[in-house]
Design an enzyme around this catalytic site. Structure first.
Site, PDB file in Angstrom:
ATOM      1  N   TYR A  75      28.946  24.966  52.310  1.00 12.61           N
ATOM      2  CA  TYR A  75      27.843  25.845  51.938  1.00 12.61           C
ATOM      3  C   TYR A  75      26.578  25.598  52.752  1.00 12.61           C
ATOM      4  CZ  TYR A  75      30.671  27.500  48.075  1.00 12.61           C
ATOM      5  OH  TYR A  75      31.672  28.084  47.343  1.00 12.61           O
ATOM      6  N   ARG A  98      43.904  45.302  38.198  1.00  7.06           N
ATOM      7  CA  ARG A  98      42.906  44.591  38.990  1.00  7.06           C
ATOM      8  C   ARG A  98      41.925  43.824  38.106  1.00  7.06           C
ATOM      9  NH1 ARG A  98      43.524  49.589  41.850  1.00  7.06           N
ATOM     10  NH2 ARG A  98      44.427  49.229  43.915  1.00  7.06           N
ATOM     11  N   VAL A 128      34.496  41.261  47.872  1.00  4.67           N
ATOM     12  CA  VAL A 128      35.787  41.896  48.132  1.00  4.67           C
ATOM     13  C   VAL A 128      36.768  41.652  46.984  1.00  4.67           C
ATOM     14  CG1 VAL A 128      37.730  42.049  49.760  1.00  4.67           C
ATOM     15  CG2 VAL A 128      35.413  41.614  50.613  1.00  4.67           C
ATOM     16  N   ASN A 130      38.675  41.342  43.483  1.00 10.18           N
ATOM     17  CA  ASN A 130      38.780  42.228  42.321  1.00 10.18           C
ATOM     18  C   ASN A 130      38.573  41.480  41.011  1.00 10.18           C
ATOM     19  OD1 ASN A 130      39.326  44.768  43.537  1.00 10.18           O
ATOM     20  ND2 ASN A 130      41.393  44.067  44.007  1.00 10.18           N
ATOM     21  N   PRO A 131      38.068  42.191  39.979  1.00  6.11           N
ATOM     22  CA  PRO A 131      37.630  43.589  39.969  1.00  6.11           C
ATOM     23  C   PRO A 131      36.272  43.731  40.648  1.00  6.11           C
ATOM     24  CG  PRO A 131      37.291  42.602  37.808  1.00  6.11           C
ATOM     25  CD  PRO A 131      37.993  41.568  38.639  1.00  6.11           C
ATOM     26  N   VAL A 132      36.241  44.455  41.741  1.00  5.23           N
ATOM     27  CA  VAL A 132      35.137  44.378  42.690  1.00  5.23           C
ATOM     28  C   VAL A 132      33.805  44.862  42.123  1.00  5.23           C
ATOM     29  CG1 VAL A 132      35.681  46.602  43.802  1.00  5.23           C
ATOM     30  CG2 VAL A 132      34.470  44.813  45.079  1.00  5.23           C
ATOM     31  N   ARG A 161      42.971  55.637  52.076  1.00  2.00           N
ATOM     32  CA  ARG A 161      44.332  55.991  51.657  1.00  2.00           C
ATOM     33  C   ARG A 161      44.447  57.481  51.363  1.00  2.00           C
ATOM     34  NH1 ARG A 161      44.770  50.716  47.657  1.00  2.00           N
ATOM     35  NH2 ARG A 161      45.852  49.319  49.136  1.00  2.00           N
ATOM     36  N   THR A 240      48.244  42.683  49.344  1.00  3.60           N
ATOM     37  CA  THR A 240      47.706  43.681  50.272  1.00  3.60           C
ATOM     38  C   THR A 240      46.541  43.047  51.016  1.00  3.60           C
ATOM     39  OG1 THR A 240      46.101  44.579  48.681  1.00  3.60           O
ATOM     40  CG2 THR A 240      48.309  45.526  48.655  1.00  3.60           C
TER      41      THR A 240
END
Length: 327
Positions: A75, A98, A128, A130-132, A161, A240
């Site tokens: 960090y 998600r 990024v 999830n749940p975003v 998509r 994914t």
């Protein structure tokens, strides 16, 4: 709503960090290494050896790409980073929604943000994991950063998509398909068919003009395929990561290049469509300081109702999380 631009003199947008080096984080790092956008890329993971291995593997590819520094860090190495990408957390498993890992990932983010703000209070944070939408909301609250500097990857991937599947159906380049999926990256996302167009030609008119046999059930069928496509990939390969990594690269590019590009990212909604106090995915103008403006694009009555439903569900989950964290 337009955010006031602020200067961030102590950070450098070309210095980026990825926190979490699992499938998604590692692939995000790979796409950013290929992009030529950055001067520095720091990888952080609870497993320092894993981060070191990923950094070394990426560094070995640098002779084929523009020069940059890639290294594993901690960090304290975040102090000059202009963009910090949060990919850490428990991945989605086959059969899960998600939101199923919400509490686990929220606890992970609590530790990450607590450590991050010790060394950097000026970066743009890109969530990024999830749940975003829910984790972006939590990240903003925990960090105390202004909302325009805490962004979620949102429905950028879902929109891609949709474009890909519509392009394949209509026989046109998917880059000429213009439409959005908004709301949430999840069960209650919704397509904006009312303004969908093919290079400026109304979607329905395009179907008629090219004498494409039009099935009235086609839009909903394609949307269902889009909504389920992530789960299909998950079932087939266990995770994914390629497409979401490209989505993240697109968001980073829009910020770093000061593009004023419009992308459906997760943002703090403050009065848009009469909705408040929740993070949702809406088309937003992205620039070097993060979110410059959230757009309130025209929606049909049915689309508005579906957006309100998504807002209610996200608020419900957010309140559930806040109740846990307030104890």
């Amino acid at each position: 709503m337009e955010y006031k631009e602020e200067r961030t003199p102590q950070v450098d947008l070309r210095k980026c960090a990825v926190i979490g080096c699992g499938h998604v984080g590692a692939t995000v790092a790979y796409t950013l290494m290929q992009s030529g956008l950055l001067s520095d890329l720091c990888l952080i993971d609870i497993d320092r050896e894993k981060a070191s291995g990923e950094a070394a593997d990426l560094a070995h590819a640098l002779p084929f790409h523009p020069p940059m520094d890639i290294y594993a860090g901690d960090y304290s190495d975040l102090s000059e980073c202009g963009i910090v990408i949060l990919c850490a957390g428990e991945g989605q498993r086959v059969g899960e929604k998600r939101t199923d890992a919400m509490l686990t990932n929220a606890r992970i983010f609590e530790g990450i943000v607590k450590n991050l703000v010790i060394y950097n209070k000026e970066a743009i944070l890109l969530v990024v994991t999830n749940p975003v939408e829910i984790l972006a909301h939590l990240t903003q609250r925990l960090s105390g950063f202004p909302a325009h500097r805490v962004i979620g990857a949102g429905t950028v991937l879902d929109t891609a998509r949709l474009k890909q599947k519509l392009g394949a159906y209509l026989g046109v380049d998917s880059r000429n398909v213009h439409s959005f999926i908004i709301g949430e990256h999840g069960e209650h996302e919704l397509p904006v068919w009312s303004s969908a167009n093919i290079s400026g030609v109304d979607f329905m008119h395009y179907c008629e003009s090219c004498k494409r046999s039009f099935d009235p059930h086609m839009p909903e069928r394609i949307f269902c395929e889009v909504r389920e496509s992530g789960y299909e990939v998950l079932r087939a390969k266990g995770a994914t990561y390629y497409a979401i990594a490209e989505s993240v690269k697109r968001i980073v590019s829009a910020i770093l290049r000061d593009e004023n590009a419009i992308l459906p990212v997760s943002v703090a909604v403050d009065g848009h469509y009469g909705i408040e106090d929740v993070y949702m995915s809406l088309p937003s103008v992205l620039c070097r300081t993060g979110v410059h403006r959230v757009l309130e694009i025209p929606l049909s009555h049915e689309e508005e109702e579906r957006l309100f439903l998504a807002a209610d569900k996200l608020k419900e989950k957010t309140r559930e999380l806040e109740t846990v964290f307030s104890k």
